[in-house]
Write an enzyme that holds these catalytic residues in place. Sequence first.
Site, PDB file in Angstrom:
ATOM      1  N   SER A 253     -18.186   0.369 -20.188  1.00 40.66           N
ATOM      2  CA  SER A 253     -18.421   1.430 -20.352  1.00 40.66           C
ATOM      3  C   SER A 253     -19.942   2.002 -21.231  1.00 40.66           C
ATOM      4  O   SER A 253     -19.687   0.796 -22.312  1.00 40.66           O
ATOM      5  CB  SER A 253     -17.889   3.019 -21.211  1.00 40.66           C
ATOM      6  OG  SER A 253     -17.889   2.700 -21.766  1.00 40.66           O
TER       7      SER A 253
ATOM      8  N   ASP B 183      -9.996   1.791 -13.733  1.00 48.58           N
ATOM      9  CA  ASP B 183      -9.456   0.435 -13.590  1.00 48.58           C
ATOM     10  C   ASP B 183      -9.559   0.533 -11.923  1.00 48.58           C
ATOM     11  O   ASP B 183      -9.831  -0.563 -11.808  1.00 48.58           O
ATOM     12  CB  ASP B 183      -7.906   1.027 -13.039  1.00 48.58           C
ATOM     13  CG  ASP B 183      -7.424   1.260 -14.965  1.00 48.58           C
ATOM     14  OD1 ASP B 183      -8.290   0.164 -15.608  1.00 48.58           O
ATOM     15  OD2 ASP B 183      -6.705   1.577 -15.050  1.00 48.58           O
TER      16      ASP B 183
END
Length: 319
Positions: free
Chosen positions: A196, A261
Amino acid sequence: MNAVPEVVTVGEAMAALRATGPIRLAPPMELSVAGAEANVAIGLARLGHRARWVGRVGADPFGALVLRTLRAEGVDTAHARVDTDGRPTGLLVREDGIGDLAHVHYYRERSAGSALRPEDVLPALGPGTRVLHLTGITPALGPPAARTVEAAAARARELGITVSLDVNHRARLWTQRQARETLLPLARTADILIASADELHLVADDPTLDEADIVTALLDRGTREIVLTRGGSGASVTTRRGTHHAPARHVPVVDVVGAGDAFVAGYLSALLDGLTPEQRLHRATDTAAFAVATRGDWEGLPTRTDLTHLDTPTGTTLR
């Protein structure tokens, strides 16, 4: 599953209890399985790839649940280990807060997964495997698990296997300083780095640089692709040929847990299919959309047929 896996994932899979209300009020709970690397393996298997999960579970009913779930989803568990030294399968307990706020409680200290050893993992890597996928969660479980992840990355590099690393920082498992000390050298072995935007500094040689300069430095250091996720703002991938952006898919948000994920599974799936970086991003944001639109860490992950339905008009009934 006897065929050589395309992707090997290494990490801890846990039993997961999801409370339907505040835990202090003794609400009903739903039992499932969780774990970033297991989620990615399931996502890849649903998209038709040969995926292998390597980890340790306890010799207990929760461990049996983990292995049964993975096998039922078509994931190769031939190199999964059942711990014989009394260590239990880790446990995750989640309770939903106000809005989309969630509280997650981990019970994984001295778990079977934290005792993962190089000898558990290295035999699972061999000729024909194309990708080793790792996360920053496993090395946070303790020195043995950290050494195992490092050894797996080193072996993959020797064998010419692409190393994918999702930073996936978990503040409840270790501090940013501890994470940086371990993840910085690990990231130097990665061909594909996923993070991120607010995690990027953890794997930068100079964390004081701005995002663009860190990305440039990572490319200069030898990372082939830097993939940055930005939540509802989409994602980007940068290679030496430039940067591509993809918006997030707009779907009703039910549960954001597992979206990262799912994104990784979609990205690696498209990589295995030989798609361009831009096309990989689009598949990744599509798979992430399925994750956020459904409850659970992995239950809503799509098949290839499911992906073709994403653009159907709202309210469509397929007959």
